[in-house]
Design an enzyme around this catalytic site. Structure first.
Site, mmCIF file in Angstrom:
data_model
loop_
_atom_site.group_PDB
_atom_site.id
_atom_site.type_symbol
_atom_site.label_atom_id
_atom_site.label_comp_id
_atom_site.label_asym_id
_atom_site.label_seq_id
_atom_site.Cartn_x
_atom_site.Cartn_y
_atom_site.Cartn_z
ATOM 1 N N GLU A 1 -5.143 -8.624 0.950
ATOM 2 C CA GLU A 1 -5.795 -8.266 2.217
ATOM 3 C C GLU A 1 -7.279 -8.085 1.971
ATOM 4 O O GLU A 1 -7.679 -7.457 0.977
ATOM 5 C CB GLU A 1 -5.275 -6.938 2.797
ATOM 6 N N GLU B 1 0.807 -1.217 0.000
ATOM 7 C CA GLU B 1 0.000 0.000 0.000
ATOM 8 C C GLU B 1 0.843 1.271 0.000
ATOM 9 O O GLU B 1 0.790 2.070 0.954
ATOM 10 C CB GLU B 1 -0.961 0.013 1.193
HETATM 11 O O1 IFM Z 1 -4.042 -2.971 9.217
HETATM 12 C C1 IFM Z 1 -4.011 -2.464 7.927
HETATM 13 C C2 IFM Z 1 -2.844 -3.030 7.159
HETATM 14 O O2 IFM Z 1 -1.639 -2.812 7.804
HETATM 15 C C3 IFM Z 1 -2.781 -2.415 5.794
HETATM 16 N N1 IFM Z 1 -4.043 -2.504 5.113
HETATM 17 C C4 IFM Z 1 -5.213 -2.106 5.830
HETATM 18 C C5 IFM Z 1 -5.273 -2.779 7.180
HETATM 19 C C6 IFM Z 1 -6.539 -2.326 7.931
HETATM 20 O O3 IFM Z 1 -6.513 -0.965 8.125
#
Ligand code: IFM
Length: 477
Positions: free
Chosen positions: A379, A175
Protein backbone atom coordinates in the site's frame (compact mmCIF):
# COMPACT_ATOMS: atom_id res chain seq x y z
CA UNK A 1 16.42 11.32 -17.06
CA UNK A 2 17.15 13.10 -13.80
CA UNK A 3 18.46 11.34 -10.74
CA UNK A 4 19.35 12.10 -7.20
CA UNK A 5 17.08 15.08 -6.64
CA UNK A 6 16.17 15.71 -3.04
CA UNK A 7 12.52 16.26 -3.89
CA UNK A 8 12.17 12.74 -5.30
CA UNK A 9 10.69 13.97 -8.56
CA UNK A 10 12.98 12.06 -10.88
CA UNK A 11 11.53 10.86 -14.14
CA UNK A 12 12.55 8.24 -16.64
CA UNK A 13 13.60 5.71 -14.01
CA UNK A 14 12.95 2.22 -15.33
CA UNK A 15 11.55 -0.63 -13.23
CA UNK A 16 12.58 -4.27 -13.67
CA UNK A 17 10.66 -6.34 -16.21
CA UNK A 18 9.17 -8.62 -13.53
CA UNK A 19 8.20 -5.80 -11.14
CA UNK A 20 4.51 -6.24 -10.30
CA UNK A 21 2.52 -3.03 -10.69
CA UNK A 22 -0.95 -3.15 -9.19
CA UNK A 23 -3.45 -1.55 -6.92
CA UNK A 24 -5.15 -2.51 -3.67
CA UNK A 25 -8.52 -2.43 -1.91
CA UNK A 26 -10.15 -4.17 1.05
CA UNK A 27 -13.45 -5.98 1.38
CA UNK A 28 -15.33 -3.82 3.88
CA UNK A 29 -14.11 -0.63 2.23
CA UNK A 30 -15.52 -1.39 -1.22
CA UNK A 31 -17.87 -4.37 -1.37
CA UNK A 32 -21.15 -3.20 0.17
CA UNK A 33 -23.81 -5.96 0.04
CA UNK A 34 -23.36 -6.18 3.78
CA UNK A 35 -26.24 -8.53 4.41
CA UNK A 36 -26.37 -10.40 1.12
CA UNK A 37 -25.82 -14.04 0.27
CA UNK A 38 -25.41 -15.14 3.86
CA UNK A 39 -22.72 -12.67 4.93
CA UNK A 40 -22.67 -12.34 8.71
CA UNK A 41 -22.03 -9.11 10.60
CA UNK A 42 -18.46 -8.03 11.22
CA UNK A 43 -17.05 -5.79 13.92
CA UNK A 44 -16.98 -2.97 11.38
CA UNK A 45 -20.73 -3.31 10.74
CA UNK A 46 -21.31 -3.02 14.46
CA UNK A 47 -18.84 -0.19 14.94
CA UNK A 48 -19.95 1.88 11.96
CA UNK A 49 -23.58 1.55 13.01
CA UNK A 50 -22.73 2.80 16.50
CA UNK A 51 -23.40 6.55 16.71
CA UNK A 52 -20.29 8.69 17.10
CA UNK A 53 -17.76 6.14 15.91
CA UNK A 54 -17.49 7.02 12.21
CA UNK A 55 -17.59 10.42 10.54
CA UNK A 56 -21.07 11.39 9.46
CA UNK A 57 -22.45 8.01 10.56
CA UNK A 58 -21.10 6.46 7.35
CA UNK A 59 -21.13 2.67 7.03
CA UNK A 60 -19.89 0.06 4.56
CA UNK A 61 -23.44 -1.13 3.81
CA UNK A 62 -23.19 -0.05 0.18
CA UNK A 63 -19.67 1.39 -0.17
CA UNK A 64 -18.60 1.06 -3.85
CA UNK A 65 -21.13 -1.69 -4.49
CA UNK A 66 -18.17 -3.67 -5.78
CA UNK A 67 -19.91 -6.93 -4.83
CA UNK A 68 -22.33 -6.33 -7.70
CA UNK A 69 -20.02 -4.36 -9.98
CA UNK A 70 -16.81 -6.33 -9.76
CA UNK A 71 -16.81 -7.33 -13.44
CA UNK A 72 -16.84 -3.70 -14.57
CA UNK A 73 -14.17 -2.88 -11.97
CA UNK A 74 -12.00 -5.67 -13.36
CA UNK A 75 -12.50 -4.28 -16.86
CA UNK A 76 -11.33 -0.90 -15.62
CA UNK A 77 -8.21 -2.54 -14.18
CA UNK A 78 -7.50 -3.91 -17.65
CA UNK A 79 -7.93 -0.43 -19.16
CA UNK A 80 -5.30 0.87 -16.74
CA UNK A 81 -3.02 -2.07 -17.42
CA UNK A 82 -2.84 -3.28 -13.81
CA UNK A 83 -0.71 -6.39 -13.53
CA UNK A 84 -1.86 -7.31 -10.03
CA UNK A 85 -4.84 -6.64 -7.81
CA UNK A 86 -4.56 -6.84 -4.05
CA UNK A 87 -7.96 -7.46 -2.47
CA UNK A 88 -9.16 -8.91 0.79
CA UNK A 89 -11.60 -11.66 1.59
CA UNK A 90 -14.35 -10.95 4.08
CA UNK A 91 -14.23 -13.66 6.72
CA UNK A 92 -17.97 -13.18 7.55
CA UNK A 93 -18.88 -13.94 3.94
CA UNK A 94 -17.08 -17.28 4.24
CA UNK A 95 -18.07 -18.14 7.80
CA UNK A 96 -20.90 -15.84 8.92
CA UNK A 97 -20.19 -16.45 12.61
CA UNK A 98 -16.47 -17.07 12.23
CA UNK A 99 -16.78 -20.80 12.75
CA UNK A 100 -18.44 -23.76 11.17
CA UNK A 101 -19.16 -24.76 7.60
CA UNK A 102 -18.37 -22.53 4.67
CA UNK A 103 -21.02 -20.30 3.16
CA UNK A 104 -20.99 -21.44 -0.45
CA UNK A 105 -22.25 -18.11 -1.82
CA UNK A 106 -19.38 -16.25 -0.20
CA UNK A 107 -16.78 -18.65 -1.53
CA UNK A 108 -18.38 -18.49 -4.97
CA UNK A 109 -18.08 -14.70 -5.03
CA UNK A 110 -14.33 -14.78 -4.45
CA UNK A 111 -14.02 -17.66 -6.91
CA UNK A 112 -15.64 -15.49 -9.59
CA UNK A 113 -13.44 -12.54 -8.65
CA UNK A 114 -10.25 -14.59 -8.87
CA UNK A 115 -11.29 -16.27 -12.11
CA UNK A 116 -12.17 -12.86 -13.53
CA UNK A 117 -8.73 -11.54 -12.65
CA UNK A 118 -6.92 -14.51 -14.12
CA UNK A 119 -9.00 -14.40 -17.29
CA UNK A 120 -7.89 -10.78 -17.68
CA UNK A 121 -4.24 -11.56 -17.02
CA UNK A 122 -4.19 -9.83 -13.62
CA UNK A 123 -2.42 -11.57 -10.72
CA UNK A 124 -4.54 -12.00 -7.56
CA UNK A 125 -2.89 -10.97 -4.29
CA UNK A 126 -5.33 -12.11 -1.62
CA UNK A 127 -5.42 -10.89 1.97
CA UNK A 128 -7.31 -13.13 4.36
CA UNK A 129 -7.92 -10.49 7.00
CA UNK A 130 -8.30 -6.77 6.47
CA UNK A 131 -10.12 -6.00 9.71
CA UNK A 132 -13.65 -7.38 9.21
CA UNK A 133 -13.70 -9.89 12.06
CA UNK A 134 -16.99 -11.80 12.39
CA UNK A 135 -18.90 -10.12 15.21
CA UNK A 136 -19.67 -13.50 16.79
CA UNK A 137 -15.96 -14.00 17.43
CA UNK A 138 -15.66 -10.54 18.93
CA UNK A 139 -18.50 -11.47 21.28
CA UNK A 140 -16.19 -14.22 22.57
CA UNK A 141 -13.32 -11.78 23.11
CA UNK A 142 -12.10 -11.12 19.58
CA UNK A 143 -8.37 -10.87 19.03
CA UNK A 144 -7.79 -10.67 22.78
CA UNK A 145 -9.01 -14.28 22.85
CA UNK A 146 -6.61 -17.02 21.77
CA UNK A 147 -9.42 -19.06 20.22
CA UNK A 148 -9.78 -16.42 17.49
CA UNK A 149 -6.33 -17.32 16.18
CA UNK A 150 -7.33 -20.97 15.99
CA UNK A 151 -10.59 -20.09 14.24
CA UNK A 152 -8.61 -18.01 11.74
CA UNK A 153 -6.57 -21.05 10.76
CA UNK A 154 -9.78 -22.99 10.03
CA UNK A 155 -11.03 -20.12 7.90
CA UNK A 156 -7.71 -19.96 6.05
CA UNK A 157 -7.96 -23.67 5.31
CA UNK A 158 -11.45 -23.27 3.84
CA UNK A 159 -10.33 -20.45 1.57
CA UNK A 160 -7.13 -22.26 0.64
CA UNK A 161 -9.04 -25.37 -0.36
CA UNK A 162 -11.30 -23.38 -2.68
CA UNK A 163 -8.95 -20.80 -4.22
CA UNK A 164 -5.97 -23.14 -4.17
CA UNK A 165 -3.20 -22.39 -6.62
CA UNK A 166 -5.04 -19.52 -8.31
CA UNK A 167 -3.64 -16.97 -5.83
CA UNK A 168 -0.25 -15.42 -6.66
CA UNK A 169 0.47 -14.20 -3.12
CA UNK A 170 -1.41 -15.24 0.03
CA UNK A 171 -1.31 -12.51 2.64
CA UNK A 172 -2.53 -13.54 6.06
CA UNK A 173 -3.12 -10.19 7.77
CA UNK A 174 -3.19 -6.55 6.80
CA UNK A 175 -1.60 -4.18 9.32
CA UNK A 176 -2.03 -6.14 12.55
CA UNK A 177 -0.77 -2.99 14.30
CA UNK A 178 -4.10 -1.33 13.50
CA UNK A 179 -6.18 -4.38 14.43
CA UNK A 180 -4.50 -4.66 17.83
CA UNK A 181 -3.71 -1.15 18.97
CA UNK A 182 -6.43 0.90 17.28
CA UNK A 183 -9.03 -1.82 17.79
CA UNK A 184 -8.30 -2.71 21.42
CA UNK A 185 -6.08 0.13 22.69
CA UNK A 186 -6.99 3.55 21.35
CA UNK A 187 -10.59 2.76 20.45
CA UNK A 188 -10.36 4.45 17.05
CA UNK A 189 -11.14 1.26 15.12
CA UNK A 190 -13.58 -1.59 15.65
CA UNK A 191 -14.28 -3.08 18.12
CA UNK A 192 -13.45 0.24 19.82
CA UNK A 193 -12.00 -1.06 23.09
CA UNK A 194 -9.51 0.94 25.16
CA UNK A 195 -7.54 -1.61 27.10
CA UNK A 196 -3.77 -1.80 26.78
CA UNK A 197 -3.54 -5.38 28.08
CA UNK A 198 -6.09 -6.55 25.53
CA UNK A 199 -4.23 -4.71 22.79
CA UNK A 200 -1.03 -6.58 23.60
CA UNK A 201 -2.87 -9.90 23.82
CA UNK A 202 -4.33 -9.07 20.42
CA UNK A 203 -0.83 -8.44 19.06
CA UNK A 204 0.20 -11.93 20.07
CA UNK A 205 -2.98 -13.64 18.88
CA UNK A 206 -2.71 -11.89 15.51
CA UNK A 207 0.90 -13.06 15.20
CA UNK A 208 -0.22 -16.55 16.16
CA UNK A 209 -3.13 -16.43 13.71
CA UNK A 210 -0.66 -15.61 10.95
CA UNK A 211 1.51 -18.61 11.77
CA UNK A 212 -1.38 -21.06 12.19
CA UNK A 213 -2.98 -19.86 8.96
CA UNK A 214 0.17 -20.44 6.95
CA UNK A 215 0.47 -23.92 8.42
CA UNK A 216 -3.14 -24.63 7.41
CA UNK A 217 -2.71 -23.15 3.94
CA UNK A 218 0.44 -25.13 3.34
CA UNK A 219 -1.53 -28.34 3.92
CA UNK A 220 -4.17 -27.56 1.32
CA UNK A 221 -2.73 -25.26 -1.34
CA UNK A 222 -1.02 -27.16 -4.14
CA UNK A 223 2.11 -26.08 -5.98
CA UNK A 224 4.53 -23.56 -4.56
CA UNK A 225 2.37 -20.97 -2.80
CA UNK A 226 3.86 -17.64 -1.80
CA UNK A 227 3.00 -16.66 1.76
CA UNK A 228 3.15 -13.16 3.11
CA UNK A 229 1.95 -10.71 5.73
CA UNK A 230 1.52 -6.97 5.33
CA UNK A 231 2.80 -4.65 8.06
CA UNK A 232 2.46 -0.90 8.43
CA UNK A 233 5.91 -0.45 9.90
CA UNK A 234 6.52 2.95 11.44
CA UNK A 235 9.33 5.16 10.17
CA UNK A 236 10.41 6.95 13.30
CA UNK A 237 12.45 10.16 13.49
CA UNK A 238 13.81 10.92 16.97
CA UNK A 239 13.72 14.51 18.23
CA UNK A 240 16.02 16.04 20.82
CA UNK A 241 17.88 14.41 23.70
CA UNK A 242 15.06 12.01 24.62
CA UNK A 243 14.32 11.11 21.01
CA UNK A 244 16.35 7.90 21.01
CA UNK A 245 14.49 6.47 24.02
CA UNK A 246 11.12 7.43 22.54
CA UNK A 247 12.08 5.95 19.17
CA UNK A 248 13.20 2.70 20.79
CA UNK A 249 9.85 2.36 22.56
CA UNK A 250 7.74 3.11 19.48
CA UNK A 251 9.91 0.94 17.25
CA UNK A 252 9.38 -1.85 19.76
CA UNK A 253 5.59 -1.58 19.93
CA UNK A 254 5.00 -0.77 16.28
CA UNK A 255 7.65 -2.75 14.45
CA UNK A 256 9.74 -5.20 16.45
CA UNK A 257 6.78 -6.75 18.27
CA UNK A 258 5.75 -8.08 14.84
CA UNK A 259 9.08 -8.51 13.05
CA UNK A 260 10.63 -10.22 16.10
CA UNK A 261 8.29 -13.21 16.35
CA UNK A 262 7.52 -13.38 12.62
CA UNK A 263 11.10 -13.38 11.40
CA UNK A 264 13.38 -14.00 14.38
CA UNK A 265 11.24 -16.27 16.56
CA UNK A 266 11.15 -14.05 19.65
CA UNK A 267 9.51 -11.06 21.29
CA UNK A 268 11.95 -8.21 21.98
CA UNK A 269 12.98 -8.23 25.64
CA UNK A 270 12.78 -4.43 25.90
CA UNK A 271 9.14 -4.44 24.74
CA UNK A 272 8.25 -7.06 27.33
CA UNK A 273 10.01 -4.91 29.95
CA UNK A 274 8.38 -1.65 28.78
CA UNK A 275 4.93 -3.23 29.08
CA UNK A 276 5.49 -5.12 32.34
CA UNK A 277 2.96 -3.00 34.20
CA UNK A 278 0.34 -3.59 31.51
CA UNK A 279 0.61 -7.35 31.02
CA UNK A 280 2.72 -10.33 32.03
CA UNK A 281 2.69 -11.81 28.49
CA UNK A 282 1.35 -15.11 29.84
CA UNK A 283 -0.73 -15.32 26.66
CA UNK A 284 2.43 -16.54 24.92
CA UNK A 285 2.25 -20.33 25.26
CA UNK A 286 4.97 -22.90 24.69
CA UNK A 287 5.27 -23.60 20.97
CA UNK A 288 3.68 -20.32 19.89
CA UNK A 289 6.89 -18.70 18.73
CA UNK A 290 7.75 -21.71 16.58
CA UNK A 291 4.27 -21.59 15.06
CA UNK A 292 4.51 -17.87 14.29
CA UNK A 293 7.88 -18.00 12.56
CA UNK A 294 6.96 -19.34 9.14
CA UNK A 295 9.10 -18.91 6.02
CA UNK A 296 7.77 -15.96 4.01
CA UNK A 297 8.10 -15.56 0.25
CA UNK A 298 7.69 -11.82 0.50
CA UNK A 299 6.99 -9.21 3.20
CA UNK A 300 4.28 -6.66 2.42
CA UNK A 301 5.11 -3.08 3.36
CA UNK A 302 2.49 -0.35 3.70
CA UNK A 303 3.89 3.16 3.86
CA UNK A 304 2.25 6.59 4.02
CA UNK A 305 4.21 8.95 6.30
CA UNK A 306 6.65 9.26 9.19
CA UNK A 307 6.42 10.03 12.91
CA UNK A 308 8.70 12.21 15.02
CA UNK A 309 8.97 11.38 18.71
CA UNK A 310 10.47 12.42 22.03
CA UNK A 311 9.64 11.72 25.67
CA UNK A 312 7.05 14.00 27.25
CA UNK A 313 8.47 16.19 30.00
CA UNK A 314 5.34 15.75 32.09
CA UNK A 315 4.80 19.49 32.44
CA UNK A 316 3.98 21.12 29.10
CA UNK A 317 0.79 20.10 27.29
CA UNK A 318 1.41 16.71 25.70
CA UNK A 319 1.60 16.65 21.91
CA UNK A 320 -0.10 13.70 20.24
CA UNK A 321 0.05 14.22 16.49
CA UNK A 322 0.35 10.52 15.68
CA UNK A 323 -1.95 10.75 12.68
CA UNK A 324 -4.83 8.75 14.14
CA UNK A 325 -8.15 9.75 15.62
CA UNK A 326 -7.97 10.32 19.35
CA UNK A 327 -10.85 8.44 21.00
CA UNK A 328 -9.39 8.65 24.49
CA UNK A 329 -7.57 5.32 24.77
CA UNK A 330 -3.94 4.58 24.00
CA UNK A 331 -2.35 2.97 20.97
CA UNK A 332 0.95 2.74 22.87
CA UNK A 333 0.45 0.65 26.03
CA UNK A 334 3.25 1.21 28.51
CA UNK A 335 4.67 4.07 26.43
CA UNK A 336 2.00 6.71 26.85
CA UNK A 337 4.77 9.10 27.85
CA UNK A 338 6.00 9.34 24.27
CA UNK A 339 5.09 12.53 22.44
CA UNK A 340 4.30 12.51 18.73
CA UNK A 341 5.36 15.87 17.36
CA UNK A 342 3.88 17.77 14.46
CA UNK A 343 5.69 16.79 11.27
CA UNK A 344 6.99 19.27 8.74
CA UNK A 345 4.57 19.49 5.77
CA UNK A 346 3.27 19.24 3.17
CA UNK A 347 0.38 17.08 4.27
CA UNK A 348 -2.28 14.95 2.66
CA UNK A 349 -5.95 15.36 3.47
CA UNK A 350 -5.46 12.86 6.33
CA UNK A 351 -3.07 15.36 7.92
CA UNK A 352 -0.23 12.90 7.26
CA UNK A 353 3.10 14.40 6.26
CA UNK A 354 4.47 13.65 2.81
CA UNK A 355 7.99 12.28 3.06
CA UNK A 356 9.10 9.86 0.32
CA UNK A 357 12.51 9.52 1.94
CA UNK A 358 10.72 7.56 4.66
CA UNK A 359 9.79 4.87 2.14
CA UNK A 360 13.34 4.62 0.85
CA UNK A 361 14.70 4.50 4.41
CA UNK A 362 12.20 1.82 5.43
CA UNK A 363 12.86 -0.45 2.46
CA UNK A 364 16.63 -0.13 2.82
CA UNK A 365 16.51 -0.75 6.58
CA UNK A 366 14.37 -3.85 6.14
CA UNK A 367 16.69 -5.15 3.45
CA UNK A 368 19.71 -4.59 5.67
CA UNK A 369 18.05 -6.38 8.58
CA UNK A 370 16.65 -9.26 6.47
CA UNK A 371 18.72 -9.40 3.26
CA UNK A 372 17.18 -12.65 2.00
CA UNK A 373 13.59 -11.46 2.34
CA UNK A 374 11.95 -10.02 -0.79
CA UNK A 375 9.71 -7.00 -0.19
CA UNK A 376 6.62 -5.61 -1.86
CA UNK A 377 4.96 -2.24 -1.31
CA UNK A 378 1.44 -3.46 -0.67
CA UNK A 379 0.00 0.00 0.00
CA UNK A 380 1.04 3.55 -0.73
CA UNK A 381 -1.13 6.43 -1.78
CA UNK A 382 -2.75 9.63 -0.60
CA UNK A 383 -6.11 11.16 0.24
CA UNK A 384 -6.88 14.53 -1.28
CA UNK A 385 -10.09 16.43 -1.93
CA UNK A 386 -10.85 15.87 -5.59
CA UNK A 387 -12.84 18.05 -7.95
CA UNK A 388 -14.69 16.67 -10.95
CA UNK A 389 -14.58 18.91 -14.01
CA UNK A 390 -16.67 18.40 -17.14
CA UNK A 391 -14.51 18.46 -20.25
CA UNK A 392 -15.16 17.78 -23.91
CA UNK A 393 -14.21 14.12 -23.55
CA UNK A 394 -16.15 13.61 -20.32
CA UNK A 395 -15.66 14.14 -16.59
CA UNK A 396 -12.06 14.46 -15.39
CA UNK A 397 -10.33 14.68 -12.01
CA UNK A 398 -7.03 16.56 -12.19
CA UNK A 399 -5.57 15.19 -8.96
CA UNK A 400 -2.17 16.78 -9.31
CA UNK A 401 -1.28 16.33 -5.63
CA UNK A 402 -1.97 12.58 -5.62
CA UNK A 403 -0.09 12.18 -8.89
CA UNK A 404 2.88 14.06 -7.44
CA UNK A 405 2.72 11.96 -4.26
CA UNK A 406 2.85 8.77 -6.31
CA UNK A 407 5.64 10.05 -8.55
CA UNK A 408 7.77 10.85 -5.53
CA UNK A 409 7.11 7.54 -3.79
CA UNK A 410 7.76 5.49 -6.92
CA UNK A 411 11.03 7.39 -7.18
CA UNK A 412 11.80 6.44 -3.58
CA UNK A 413 11.05 2.80 -4.34
CA UNK A 414 13.26 2.94 -7.39
CA UNK A 415 16.10 4.39 -5.35
CA UNK A 416 15.71 1.56 -2.85
CA UNK A 417 16.00 -0.95 -5.69
CA UNK A 418 19.12 0.86 -6.91
CA UNK A 419 20.54 0.42 -3.40
CA UNK A 420 20.08 -3.34 -3.62
CA UNK A 421 16.61 -3.86 -2.14
CA UNK A 422 14.81 -6.89 -3.58
CA UNK A 423 11.52 -5.08 -4.19
CA UNK A 424 9.06 -7.20 -6.13
CA UNK A 425 6.15 -4.86 -6.73
CA UNK A 426 4.01 -1.91 -5.76
CA UNK A 427 0.29 -1.89 -5.05
CA UNK A 428 -1.13 1.64 -5.05
CA UNK A 429 -3.69 2.40 -2.37
CA UNK A 430 -6.32 2.54 -3.52
CA UNK A 431 -7.87 1.43 -6.77
CA UNK A 432 -11.22 3.03 -5.83
CA UNK A 433 -12.28 5.79 -3.47
CA UNK A 434 -13.76 3.93 -0.54
CA UNK A 435 -14.86 3.75 3.09
CA UNK A 436 -11.90 5.14 5.00
CA UNK A 437 -12.73 3.53 8.36
CA UNK A 438 -13.33 6.13 11.09
CA UNK A 439 -13.30 8.88 8.46
CA UNK A 440 -16.11 7.29 6.46
CA UNK A 441 -16.35 8.58 2.89
CA UNK A 442 -14.78 11.94 3.73
CA UNK A 443 -11.30 10.89 2.56
CA UNK A 444 -10.66 9.84 -1.00
CA UNK A 445 -7.61 7.64 -1.62
CA UNK A 446 -8.67 6.23 -5.00
CA UNK A 447 -6.89 6.64 -8.31
CA UNK A 448 -10.40 6.03 -9.61
CA UNK A 449 -13.10 8.37 -8.37
CA UNK A 450 -16.36 6.88 -7.15
CA UNK A 451 -19.53 8.93 -7.20
CA UNK A 452 -21.31 7.49 -4.20
CA UNK A 453 -24.75 8.59 -5.51
CA UNK A 454 -24.49 7.03 -8.96
CA UNK A 455 -21.57 4.59 -8.45
CA UNK A 456 -19.97 6.06 -11.56
CA UNK A 457 -16.22 5.39 -11.77
CA UNK A 458 -13.92 8.10 -13.18
CA UNK A 459 -10.22 7.31 -13.58
CA UNK A 460 -8.36 10.31 -12.17
CA UNK A 461 -5.27 11.82 -13.78
CA UNK A 462 -3.19 9.79 -11.30
CA UNK A 463 -4.69 6.60 -12.76
CA UNK A 464 -3.82 7.72 -16.29
CA UNK A 465 -0.30 8.56 -15.15
CA UNK A 466 -0.01 5.18 -13.45
CA UNK A 467 -1.24 3.45 -16.61
CA UNK A 468 1.60 5.12 -18.53
CA UNK A 469 4.12 4.08 -15.89
CA UNK A 470 2.95 0.49 -16.16
CA UNK A 471 2.93 0.55 -19.97
CA UNK A 472 6.42 2.03 -20.30
CA UNK A 473 7.85 0.68 -17.00
CA UNK A 474 9.36 4.13 -16.57
CA UNK A 475 8.28 6.99 -14.32
CA UNK A 476 6.64 9.36 -16.81
CA UNK A 477 8.02 12.86 -17.22
O1 IFM B 1 -7.54 2.66 4.02
C1 IFM B 1 -6.47 2.19 4.77
C2 IFM B 1 -6.27 0.72 4.55
O2 IFM B 1 -7.42 -0.01 4.81
C3 IFM B 1 -5.16 0.21 5.42
N1 IFM B 1 -3.97 1.00 5.28
C4 IFM B 1 -4.11 2.42 5.35
C5 IFM B 1 -5.20 2.91 4.42
C6 IFM B 1 -5.33 4.44 4.52
O3 IFM B 1 -5.65 4.80 5.81
Amino acid sequence: MTTGTTDYRDSGLEFPADFLFGSATASYQIEGAATEDGRGPSIWDTFSHTPGKVWNGDTGDVADDHYHRFEEDLDLMVELGLEAYRFSIAWPRIQPTGRGPANEAGLAFYGRLVDGLIARGIRPIATLYHWDLPQALEDEGGWANRATAEAFADYARIVGERLGDRITVWTTLNEPWCSAYLGYGSGAHAPGLMDGAKALAAVHHLNLAHGLAIQALREVVPGDPQFSITLNLHVIRPSGPTGAEAARRIDGLANRVFLGPLLDGEYPADVVADTAEVTDWSFVHPGDLEAIRQPLAVLGVNYYSTVTVRMWDGASPKVNADGHKDMGGTAWPGSESVEFLEQPGPYTEMGWNIDPSGLEDLLVALHQAYPALPLMVTENGAAFDDVVVEEADGPRVHDVERLDYLRRHFTAAHRAIARGVDLRGYQVWSFLDNFEWGYGYSKRFGIVRVDYDTQERIPKDSARWYAELIRTRRIPA
